[in-house]
Design a protein around this motif. Structure first.
Motif, PDB file in Angstrom:
ATOM      1  N   VAL A 188       0.994  -1.151   0.020  1.00  0.00           N
ATOM      2  CA  VAL A 188      -0.022   0.125  -0.045  1.00  0.00           C
ATOM      3  C   VAL A 188       0.679   1.227  -0.065  1.00  0.00           C
ATOM      4  O   VAL A 188       0.609   2.162  -0.861  1.00  0.00           O
ATOM      5  N   ARG A 189       1.819   1.231   0.837  1.00  0.00           N
ATOM      6  CA  ARG A 189       2.863   2.442   1.028  1.00  0.00           C
ATOM      7  C   ARG A 189       3.607   2.584  -0.319  1.00  0.00           C
ATOM      8  O   ARG A 189       3.811   3.730  -0.894  1.00  0.00           O
ATOM      9  N   SER A 190       3.916   1.476  -1.089  1.00  0.00           N
ATOM     10  CA  SER A 190       4.551   1.494  -2.482  1.00  0.00           C
ATOM     11  C   SER A 190       3.834   1.989  -3.506  1.00  0.00           C
ATOM     12  O   SER A 190       3.832   2.806  -4.446  1.00  0.00           O
ATOM     13  N   VAL A 191       2.354   1.912  -3.322  1.00  0.00           N
ATOM     14  CA  VAL A 191       1.320   2.294  -4.396  1.00  0.00           C
ATOM     15  C   VAL A 191       1.415   3.936  -4.005  1.00  0.00           C
ATOM     16  O   VAL A 191       1.468   4.669  -4.975  1.00  0.00           O
ATOM     17  N   ALA A 192       1.347   4.226  -2.878  1.00  0.00           N
ATOM     18  CA  ALA A 192       1.253   5.867  -2.489  1.00  0.00           C
ATOM     19  C   ALA A 192       2.525   6.495  -2.992  1.00  0.00           C
ATOM     20  O   ALA A 192       2.439   7.698  -3.483  1.00  0.00           O
ATOM     21  N   ALA A 193       3.713   5.700  -3.097  1.00  0.00           N
ATOM     22  CA  ALA A 193       4.812   6.310  -3.461  1.00  0.00           C
ATOM     23  C   ALA A 193       4.872   6.544  -5.090  1.00  0.00           C
ATOM     24  O   ALA A 193       5.848   7.372  -5.595  1.00  0.00           O
ATOM     25  N   GLN A 194       4.146   5.923  -6.015  1.00  0.00           N
ATOM     26  CA  GLN A 194       4.165   5.760  -7.488  1.00  0.00           C
ATOM     27  C   GLN A 194       3.835   7.246  -7.838  1.00  0.00           C
ATOM     28  O   GLN A 194       3.188   8.081  -7.124  1.00  0.00           O
ATOM     29  N   ASP A 195       4.497   7.426  -9.106  1.00  0.00           N
ATOM     30  CA  ASP A 195       4.039   8.738  -9.647  1.00  0.00           C
ATOM     31  C   ASP A 195       2.502   8.892  -9.554  1.00  0.00           C
ATOM     32  O   ASP A 195       1.799   7.829 -10.159  1.00  0.00           O
ATOM     33  N   ASP A 196       2.068  10.261  -9.504  1.00  0.00           N
ATOM     34  CA  ASP A 196       0.537  10.410  -9.953  1.00  0.00           C
ATOM     35  C   ASP A 196       0.229  10.063 -11.110  1.00  0.00           C
ATOM     36  O   ASP A 196       0.741  10.716 -12.236  1.00  0.00           O
ATOM     37  N   PRO A 197      -0.582   9.190 -11.613  1.00  0.00           N
ATOM     38  CA  PRO A 197      -1.226   8.961 -13.068  1.00  0.00           C
ATOM     39  C   PRO A 197      -1.943  10.058 -13.321  1.00  0.00           C
ATOM     40  O   PRO A 197      -2.579  10.001 -14.507  1.00  0.00           O
ATOM     41  N   LEU A 198      -2.695  10.856 -12.512  1.00  0.00           N
ATOM     42  CA  LEU A 198      -3.599  11.906 -12.802  1.00  0.00           C
ATOM     43  C   LEU A 198      -2.878  13.350 -13.106  1.00  0.00           C
ATOM     44  O   LEU A 198      -2.038  13.536 -12.841  1.00  0.00           O
ATOM     45  N   GLY A 199      -3.804  14.247 -13.892  1.00  0.00           N
ATOM     46  CA  GLY A 199      -3.418  15.540 -13.857  1.00  0.00           C
ATOM     47  C   GLY A 199      -2.289  15.819 -14.727  1.00  0.00           C
ATOM     48  O   GLY A 199      -1.904  17.055 -15.014  1.00  0.00           O
ATOM     49  N   THR A 200      -2.011  14.767 -15.829  1.00  0.00           N
ATOM     50  CA  THR A 200      -0.659  15.000 -16.728  1.00  0.00           C
ATOM     51  C   THR A 200      -1.407  15.593 -17.855  1.00  0.00           C
ATOM     52  O   THR A 200      -2.400  15.080 -18.565  1.00  0.00           O
ATOM     53  N   THR A 201      -0.801  16.572 -18.503  1.00  0.00           N
ATOM     54  CA  THR A 201      -1.198  17.164 -19.775  1.00  0.00           C
ATOM     55  C   THR A 201      -0.546  16.118 -21.118  1.00  0.00           C
ATOM     56  O   THR A 201       0.608  16.459 -21.099  1.00  0.00           O
ATOM     57  N   GLN A 202      -1.238  15.402 -21.643  1.00  0.00           N
ATOM     58  CA  GLN A 202      -0.708  14.468 -22.631  1.00  0.00           C
ATOM     59  C   GLN A 202      -0.333  15.169 -24.083  1.00  0.00           C
ATOM     60  O   GLN A 202       0.531  14.901 -24.693  1.00  0.00           O
ATOM     61  N   GLN A 203      -1.218  16.199 -24.204  1.00  0.00           N
ATOM     62  CA  GLN A 203      -0.787  17.042 -25.492  1.00  0.00           C
ATOM     63  C   GLN A 203      -1.677  18.546 -25.030  1.00  0.00           C
ATOM     64  O   GLN A 203      -2.810  18.537 -24.268  1.00  0.00           O
ATOM     65  N   ALA A 204      -1.001  19.564 -25.318  1.00  0.00           N
ATOM     66  CA  ALA A 204      -1.365  20.740 -25.529  1.00  0.00           C
ATOM     67  C   ALA A 204      -1.207  21.167 -26.829  1.00  0.00           C
ATOM     68  O   ALA A 204      -0.257  21.382 -27.279  1.00  0.00           O
ATOM     69  N   ARG A 205      -2.267  21.785 -27.365  1.00  0.00           N
ATOM     70  CA  ARG A 205      -2.360  22.481 -28.800  1.00  0.00           C
ATOM     71  C   ARG A 205      -2.993  23.753 -28.877  1.00  0.00           C
ATOM     72  O   ARG A 205      -4.162  23.941 -28.119  1.00  0.00           O
ATOM     73  N   GLU A 206      -2.184  24.509 -29.512  1.00  0.00           N
ATOM     74  CA  GLU A 206      -3.046  26.039 -29.876  1.00  0.00           C
ATOM     75  C   GLU A 206      -3.915  25.916 -30.872  1.00  0.00           C
ATOM     76  O   GLU A 206      -3.214  25.265 -32.052  1.00  0.00           O
ATOM     77  N   LEU A 207      -5.293  25.943 -30.985  1.00  0.00           N
ATOM     78  CA  LEU A 207      -6.122  25.833 -32.146  1.00  0.00           C
ATOM     79  C   LEU A 207      -6.012  27.155 -32.894  1.00  0.00           C
ATOM     80  O   LEU A 207      -6.054  27.167 -34.073  1.00  0.00           O
ATOM     81  N   ASP A 208      -6.103  28.393 -32.288  1.00  0.00           N
ATOM     82  CA  ASP A 208      -6.090  29.429 -32.640  1.00  0.00           C
ATOM     83  C   ASP A 208      -5.559  30.357 -31.578  1.00  0.00           C
ATOM     84  O   ASP A 208      -5.369  30.108 -30.698  1.00  0.00           O
ATOM     85  N   ASP A 209      -5.576  32.034 -32.022  1.00  0.00           N
ATOM     86  CA  ASP A 209      -5.023  32.755 -30.826  1.00  0.00           C
ATOM     87  C   ASP A 209      -6.109  32.432 -29.553  1.00  0.00           C
ATOM     88  O   ASP A 209      -7.172  32.692 -29.918  1.00  0.00           O
ATOM     89  N   ASP A 210      -5.355  32.350 -28.274  1.00  0.00           N
ATOM     90  CA  ASP A 210      -6.252  32.228 -27.301  1.00  0.00           C
ATOM     91  C   ASP A 210      -7.383  31.266 -27.000  1.00  0.00           C
ATOM     92  O   ASP A 210      -8.219  31.284 -26.298  1.00  0.00           O
ATOM     93  N   LEU A 211      -7.064  30.030 -27.910  1.00  0.00           N
ATOM     94  CA  LEU A 211      -7.888  29.009 -27.918  1.00  0.00           C
ATOM     95  C   LEU A 211      -6.989  27.778 -27.732  1.00  0.00           C
ATOM     96  O   LEU A 211      -6.351  27.295 -28.611  1.00  0.00           O
ATOM     97  N   GLU A 212      -6.999  27.368 -26.706  1.00  0.00           N
ATOM     98  CA  GLU A 212      -6.017  26.300 -26.192  1.00  0.00           C
ATOM     99  C   GLU A 212      -6.698  24.922 -25.842  1.00  0.00           C
ATOM    100  O   GLU A 212      -7.508  24.899 -24.989  1.00  0.00           O
ATOM    101  N   LEU A 213      -6.310  23.954 -26.432  1.00  0.00           N
ATOM    102  CA  LEU A 213      -6.837  22.338 -26.183  1.00  0.00           C
ATOM    103  C   LEU A 213      -5.785  21.798 -25.457  1.00  0.00           C
ATOM    104  O   LEU A 213      -4.720  21.637 -25.793  1.00  0.00           O
ATOM    105  N   TYR A 214      -6.195  21.278 -24.224  1.00  0.00           N
ATOM    106  CA  TYR A 214      -5.563  20.299 -23.218  1.00  0.00           C
ATOM    107  C   TYR A 214      -5.994  18.981 -23.143  1.00  0.00           C
ATOM    108  O   TYR A 214      -7.305  18.941 -22.899  1.00  0.00           O
TER     109      TYR A 214
END
Lengths: 435, 435
Positions: free
Chosen positions: B88-114
């Motif tokens: 259980v403690r080793s699971v707690a120590a794993q890198d967080d699998p959540l909240g990672t931005t897999q891709q960030a892309r500008e679609l147009d000025d001030d229009l950003e997709l994450y």
């Protein structure tokens, strides 16, 4: 077709898939160009076959069994055929989704693990009346190295058969059987049973149809059932911006799944906001249905419980006034279909709460729900939009037609070395490298 | 339990999932530490409950209804409990699998997709007699922000109930209802119907059991049915290396899904290779079953058609002599279960052909099939091994319990701007950034 004949087609596709998976990009893309060239060269033949379908459909239209929209979707023209071949060439030009090393990791000296993108294998697709869908799906499957089972609508059978023959002849220098056409409704049930041979099913059509497929197969299904999308105009919204977004999201193209169906308005801005948007909508021919609080501000029809759960796909919209951000979230969670929602607010914290609390594929801040689309997202060609959460979510590009394999390169490595009292430790270090 | 009570538990989990998804890593990990601490502090209670299960199992063992292996798996000890809390403690120590931005892309000025990693939602798990499985699955679900429905084996019911109570009490400062225990066999059928509430089912158990689940739900299923793994000793193999690999792959731990079940030997090296490996295997108590050509070289039992399709999970192995790499591929394609295969060869081209032609989750070159495992792959804690090709394949780590959402940040952007005659063009440019 007999059940045996259908099964044989699927088995041929399964065996073709193994060979297709080994082709390099150049080979797949030049087969795509051959398809486009053949369609360009054989317009007359295609249009003649299409005419038979259209005539039959027009008779059924007169008999009141088909709609004009269906006949329109069915009908091909030289211009439509040109846009089809343009699409095929643009699929050919997409980045290769295969053979990418997603991760390279040293497990120990001379023991290297590669996570490599590969085709899924055999995809089954069932689509509606447009004959262009057949070409599009075949092109996307070929680009991603997948064998494909194509089942089109019976109303397009002559067009589909001709297009399929052209595709087959144009690709006779790649593995035979990579694309298979099936035609009868009963054959759908046969393929839904073939979970050892077919890796993914992509139905396109009504939500009832997609649900039917999901309930009748143990093959994974990629598709969307409903698009009940919401726009929430927050208390901190720029109301002019909110009006433009609510208008665009409903009117720009009401028939599609990413159009807004329900507008939620924070009570603090309801009186200032509602009259303008309702006037603009009504000017565009939109029928507005509101809850009691909406109707105390603007003169519109009454919305009932069923409205909140309805994908109109038309110039109709329901409106509800809510007391808080929490109430807006509760409404979307209860009635939404996990497709696309948008909040209009100048408050970034409230936007983040909205986005993080909703379990929808796409959640937007100060933008129209209509952006939820593979082309607008920059994914290139779109396989479809998924409201499921497994494998691929939201607009799905070629990447959604791939999976991965783990390749391990060793030098006689044994697991016994890393077990027991004298166990050697793994190094587990990622490195930049490709297989 | 009544069907209504089970449904209510699942609905509670669904609502808890929405809140759990908003927790930061620190909150999830400290809840995991609270679980570990509580288990450490309450050994006596757990062992007393476990004793009731073990006594009952021993009676059934005497009656011939249970195996000694089942009783062994069921029994807890202070040492076992320590290894559970370490996990259980080793699971707690794993890198967080959540909240990672897999891709960030500008679609147009001030229009950003994450494209942002998020939990799947509600996962349902059905597992066998080990009470440690309950704790492991709960820990992995919590770390990845998923609510979890836990259904353990009835033989471990007292242990499971006590462990579940401890987990619930230890996590009383996070959202109530994130973990739910169900106990009756009938309740499994209730949850398999709840495809609107449960996002993923992970069964652990026999292949018959996993197949039953797949056939009886439209919820996506992550699991492996069979592990019929192959080692192919090529004509260009280093025969000493091949002997070591074939020995390790069978003998090091025969009961597991990544052990080899069938050895394929190229005819050119069969005479030189077979006598040694068969002698070593027999010394280790392995029963060898061979085809006719194998039996013309070594004196072993005859293998029949059924052997090629059998996961022995035991000290038994089948052996077949093949004429070519192509014949080896055909054998694996016909009889394999798409789990793990290995080629032993000094010829890299032949290795690549083998690896690219096989549709298995893991394909190795000069390494034991036993490496096919989340820990050895460096994935940290393992959710399971998947023989499906959709969503997650092969050994599945925490990443397999996540999906993604698209977040779009705009400034009043409308789709109408990018349509029609004066359509603005999208910029579609990826950038380094996080949401």
């Amino acid at each position: 077709m007999t059940e045996q004949a259908t099964e044989q087609k699927v088995e041929e596709a399964q065996s073709a898939a193994l060979e297709l998976a080994t082709y390099d990009e150049q080979r797949r893309s030049s087969a795509l160009h051959a398809i486009a060239d053949a369609i360009d060269a054989r317009h007359e033949e295609i249009l003649a076959a299409n005419e038979i379908d259209v005539e039959e459909a027009e008779q059924l239209l007169e008999a009141g069994e088909y709609s004009q929209a269906l006949v329109d979707r069915l009908e091909l023209s030289p211009t439509k055929l040109e846009s089809i071949t343009e699409m095929v060439r643009s699929v050919a030009a997409q980045d290769d989704p295969l053979g990418t090393t997603q991760q390279a990791r040293e497990l120990d000296d001379d023991l290297e693990l590669y996570k490599q993108t590969v085709p899924i294998g055999v995809v089954g697709t069932i689509f509606e009346s447009r004959p262009d869908a057949l070409v599009q799906i075949a092109a996307l499957s070929l680009k991603s190295g997948n064998a494909v089972i194509l089942k089109g609508g019976s109303e397009a059978s002559e067009s589909n058969r001709t297009l399929f023959e052209i595709i087959r002849e144009a690709t006779d220098d790649i593995v035979d059987g990579w694309a298979q056409l099936i035609e009868a409704r009963e054959d759908v049930d046969t393929i839904l049973e073939m979970d050892d041979e077919i890796d993914l099913v992509m139905p396109r059509g009504s939500s009832e149809f997609v649900s039917y497929i999901q309930d009748n197969t143990s093959i994974p299904v990629l598709g969307h059932t409903e698009g009940i999308c919401h726009v929430f105009v927050d208390s901190k919204a720029d109301l002019e911006m909110a009006t433009e977004i609510a208008y665009d999201a409903k009117v720009q193209y009401p028939a599609v799944c990413n159009a807004v169906e329900t507008l939620l308005v924070h009570t603090d801005v309801a009186e200032a906001f509602l009259p303008d948007i309702v006037a603009r909508w009504e000017e565009a021919g939109v029928e507005v249905r509101g809850d009691e609080r909406t109707r105390s501000i603007v003169d519109v029809e009454a919305a009932n419980e069923a409205d909140w759960a309805t994908e109109y796909g038309d110039l109709i919209v329901s409106v509800r006034v809510v007391d808080s951000l929490e109430d807006a979230l509760a409404h979307v969670t209860t009635y939404g279909s996990k497709h696309t929602e948008s909040i209009v607010t100048a408050d970034d914290d409230r936007a983040r709460t909205f986005m993080r609390r909703l379990d929808s594929a796409s959640v937007f801040h100060n933008a129209s729900t209509r952006f939820s689309d593979g082309y607008r997202f920059g994914l290139g060609a779109e396989v479809g939009i998924s409201t499921g959460k497994i494998h691929a979510r939201g607009p799905v590009g070629l990447e959604g037609l791939t999976t991965y394999q783990y390749y391990l390169e060793g030098d006689g490595h044994l697991v016994g070395t890393y077990a027991g009292a004298d166990a050697k430790a793994f190094t587990h270090e990622d490195f930049d490298g490709t297989w």
